[in-house]
Design a protein around this motif. Structure first.
Motif, mmCIF file in Angstrom:
data_model
loop_
_atom_site.group_PDB
_atom_site.id
_atom_site.type_symbol
_atom_site.label_atom_id
_atom_site.label_comp_id
_atom_site.label_asym_id
_atom_site.label_seq_id
_atom_site.Cartn_x
_atom_site.Cartn_y
_atom_site.Cartn_z
ATOM 1 N N MET A 251 1.383 -0.880 -0.158
ATOM 2 C CA MET A 251 -0.325 -0.105 0.023
ATOM 3 C C MET A 251 0.862 1.030 0.168
ATOM 4 S SD MET A 251 -2.891 0.693 2.423
ATOM 5 C CE MET A 251 -1.992 1.501 4.421
ATOM 6 N N LEU A 252 1.852 0.826 0.896
ATOM 7 C CA LEU A 252 3.132 2.062 0.742
ATOM 8 C C LEU A 252 3.441 2.369 -0.676
ATOM 9 C CD1 LEU A 252 4.417 1.972 4.846
ATOM 10 C CD2 LEU A 252 2.396 4.097 4.103
ATOM 11 N N ASN A 253 4.020 1.692 -1.177
ATOM 12 C CA ASN A 253 4.345 1.635 -2.571
ATOM 13 C C ASN A 253 3.511 1.792 -3.812
ATOM 14 O OD1 ASN A 253 6.978 0.643 -1.646
ATOM 15 N ND2 ASN A 253 6.682 -1.374 -2.821
ATOM 16 N N ASP A 254 2.553 1.830 -3.686
ATOM 17 C CA ASP A 254 1.305 2.254 -4.435
ATOM 18 C C ASP A 254 0.858 3.604 -4.283
ATOM 19 O OD1 ASP A 254 0.963 -0.134 -5.331
ATOM 20 O OD2 ASP A 254 -0.587 -1.031 -3.996
ATOM 21 N N MET A 255 1.152 3.794 -2.934
ATOM 22 C CA MET A 255 1.169 5.668 -2.502
ATOM 23 C C MET A 255 2.338 6.197 -3.175
ATOM 24 S SD MET A 255 -0.995 4.743 1.737
ATOM 25 C CE MET A 255 -0.720 6.486 1.499
ATOM 26 N N VAL A 256 3.114 6.008 -2.263
ATOM 27 C CA VAL A 256 4.290 6.576 -3.710
ATOM 28 C C VAL A 256 4.278 6.290 -5.033
ATOM 29 C CG1 VAL A 256 7.220 6.564 -3.407
ATOM 30 C CG2 VAL A 256 6.079 6.239 -1.281
ATOM 31 N N LYS A 257 4.284 4.725 -5.578
ATOM 32 C CA LYS A 257 4.224 5.232 -7.273
ATOM 33 C C LYS A 257 3.215 6.620 -7.621
ATOM 34 C CE LYS A 257 6.139 0.550 -7.640
ATOM 35 N NZ LYS A 257 5.558 -0.477 -7.895
ATOM 36 N N LEU A 258 1.706 6.353 -6.668
ATOM 37 C CA LEU A 258 1.386 7.511 -7.461
ATOM 38 C C LEU A 258 1.696 8.915 -6.762
ATOM 39 C CD1 LEU A 258 -1.491 7.701 -8.662
ATOM 40 C CD2 LEU A 258 -2.798 7.158 -5.933
ATOM 41 N N ARG A 259 1.948 8.836 -6.222
ATOM 42 C CA ARG A 259 2.039 9.964 -5.693
ATOM 43 C C ARG A 259 3.651 11.369 -6.645
ATOM 44 N NH1 ARG A 259 4.672 13.380 -0.187
ATOM 45 N NH2 ARG A 259 3.751 15.244 -1.400
ATOM 46 N N SER A 260 4.784 10.042 -6.918
ATOM 47 C CA SER A 260 5.326 9.890 -8.250
ATOM 48 C C SER A 260 5.150 10.316 -9.867
ATOM 49 C CB SER A 260 6.993 9.441 -8.337
ATOM 50 O OG SER A 260 6.954 8.887 -7.110
ATOM 51 N N VAL A 261 4.241 9.204 -10.240
ATOM 52 C CA VAL A 261 3.194 10.016 -11.625
ATOM 53 C C VAL A 261 3.090 11.517 -11.227
ATOM 54 C CG1 VAL A 261 1.743 9.024 -12.402
ATOM 55 C CG2 VAL A 261 3.647 7.400 -11.119
ATOM 56 N N ARG A 262 2.152 12.078 -10.055
ATOM 57 C CA ARG A 262 1.657 12.935 -10.263
ATOM 58 C C ARG A 262 2.364 13.820 -10.131
ATOM 59 N NH1 ARG A 262 -2.817 11.987 -5.407
ATOM 60 N NH2 ARG A 262 -4.836 10.261 -7.056
ATOM 61 N N ALA A 263 3.565 13.961 -9.390
ATOM 62 C CA ALA A 263 4.520 15.004 -9.765
ATOM 63 C C ALA A 263 5.258 14.922 -11.233
ATOM 64 C CB ALA A 263 5.790 15.064 -8.341
ATOM 65 N N SER A 264 5.332 14.168 -11.942
ATOM 66 C CA SER A 264 5.707 14.215 -13.111
ATOM 67 C C SER A 264 4.892 14.368 -14.058
ATOM 68 C CB SER A 264 6.232 12.822 -13.340
ATOM 69 O OG SER A 264 6.988 11.989 -12.802
ATOM 70 N N ASP A 265 4.011 13.828 -13.664
ATOM 71 C CA ASP A 265 2.642 14.692 -14.944
ATOM 72 C C ASP A 265 2.429 16.252 -14.753
ATOM 73 O OD1 ASP A 265 2.106 12.135 -16.063
ATOM 74 O OD2 ASP A 265 0.087 12.519 -14.682
ATOM 75 N N ALA A 266 2.629 16.618 -13.019
ATOM 76 C CA ALA A 266 2.728 18.435 -13.122
ATOM 77 C C ALA A 266 4.079 18.829 -13.753
ATOM 78 C CB ALA A 266 2.739 18.094 -11.490
ATOM 79 N N ARG A 267 4.982 17.875 -13.964
ATOM 80 C CA ARG A 267 6.389 18.382 -14.153
ATOM 81 C C ARG A 267 6.363 18.804 -16.188
ATOM 82 N NH1 ARG A 267 9.193 15.730 -10.209
ATOM 83 N NH2 ARG A 267 9.662 13.783 -11.543
#
Length: 284
Positions: A251-267
């Motif tokens: 669950m923590l890995n999924d949350m970290v991945k989701l946050r990384s994907v959102r950060a990449s999209d924002a960049r």
């Protein structure tokens, strides 16, 4: 023996004969000594059986034979004296030697008690002050009699009586059913223990294990309890680790991945917006 009374006090009337006299044994220090020597249960049981009821002569107010009694005719109206009046009490058939041996167990022979006889309607008939030494002397005498002294055994002032009897009346000691209820509860607990013991006999290995711990040193039982507690903690830690591996970590890995994907999209969106602004500025 003789005693004096007021001329108005009488028990030889029809109304007085239809009622009972009741004998109380009072004394705070006396009952404390009984509890100390024979146990609090014996003292409570003794107080709960009081008062001892006496009727007129050989029959009670219902016409039945009465083994506890006194001749009410001896206390006549208009007379100021009473002579040779006998009170008969229904007591167990106990030898005076047995009474003397039990009374001798008291720590303080000067402990005082009161024997107070009360009539249901006429009030107090007499109050007799005794000591443990008097009881012992009476039990050890050849005729079982005690010679009383005025001012010491009777004729006391109200302050002297209250000093022995106490000013508070404890109603709990008169409730015999309280004692019966307590003993019944203890009996029920004994029955529960007996049932558990019989159930334990049905499982022989558990019974042998029980005997092992009962006969062994008490530290063995404490070590077993500590081992059981440590085992529960280790099992709880094992469950926590499994939950962490199977649930928390993914669950923590999924949350970290989701946050990384959102950060990449924002960049990427920020870079695209910056490029479009630069292009428009160059054209102008």
């Amino acid at each position: 023996t003789s005693a004096s009374k007021s001329a108005e006090f009488a028990l030889n009337t029809a109304a007085a004969k239809s009622q009972y006299c009741r004998l109380f044994v009072l004394g705070i220090e006396f009952w404390e000594q009984v509890a100390l020597v024979f146990g609090s249960g014996m003292a409570t049981a003794g107080q709960s059986m009081l008062p001892n009821k006496l009727c007129d002569g050989e029959s009670d107010k219902n016409g039945a034979m009465c083994s506890n009694g006194a001749d009410y005719e001896q206390i006549e109206e208009g007379q100021t004296g009473v002579r040779n009046m006998t009170f008969t009490l229904q007591t167990p058939n106990i030898k005076r030697e047995t009474i003397a041996s039990n009374v001798a167990k008291f720590n303080n022979s000067n402990t005082q008690l009161l024997m107070q006889l009360e009539h249901d309607t006429q009030g107090i008939v007499f109050i007799l002050a005794l000591t443990v030494a008097d009881l012992l002397q009476c039990a050890q005498s050849s005729d079982g009699r005690l010679r009383l002294q005025a001012g010491r055994n009777f004729g006391l002032t109200r302050a002297e009586i209250e000093a022995i009897r106490g000013s508070e009346i404890k109603g709990v000691v008169d409730m015999f059913w309280v004692i019966v209820g307590i003993e019944f509860a203890k009996w029920c607990m004994d029955m529960v223990h007996l049932t558990l013991f019989l159930v334990l006999l049905c499982v022989p290995w558990r019974f042998c294990q029980c005997l092992y711990y009962l006969c062994g040193h008490e530290t063995r039982w404490y070590l077993r309890q500590e081992s059981w507690a440590i085992g529960i903690m280790e099992h709880a830690y094992f469950i926590y680790v499994k939950l962490y591996d199977l649930l928390f970590e993914p669950m923590l890995n999924d949350m970290v991945k989701l946050r990384s994907v959102r950060a990449s999209d924002a960049r990427r969106k920020h870079v695209a917006a910056s490029s479009s602004l630069s292009s428009s500025s160059w054209r102008h």
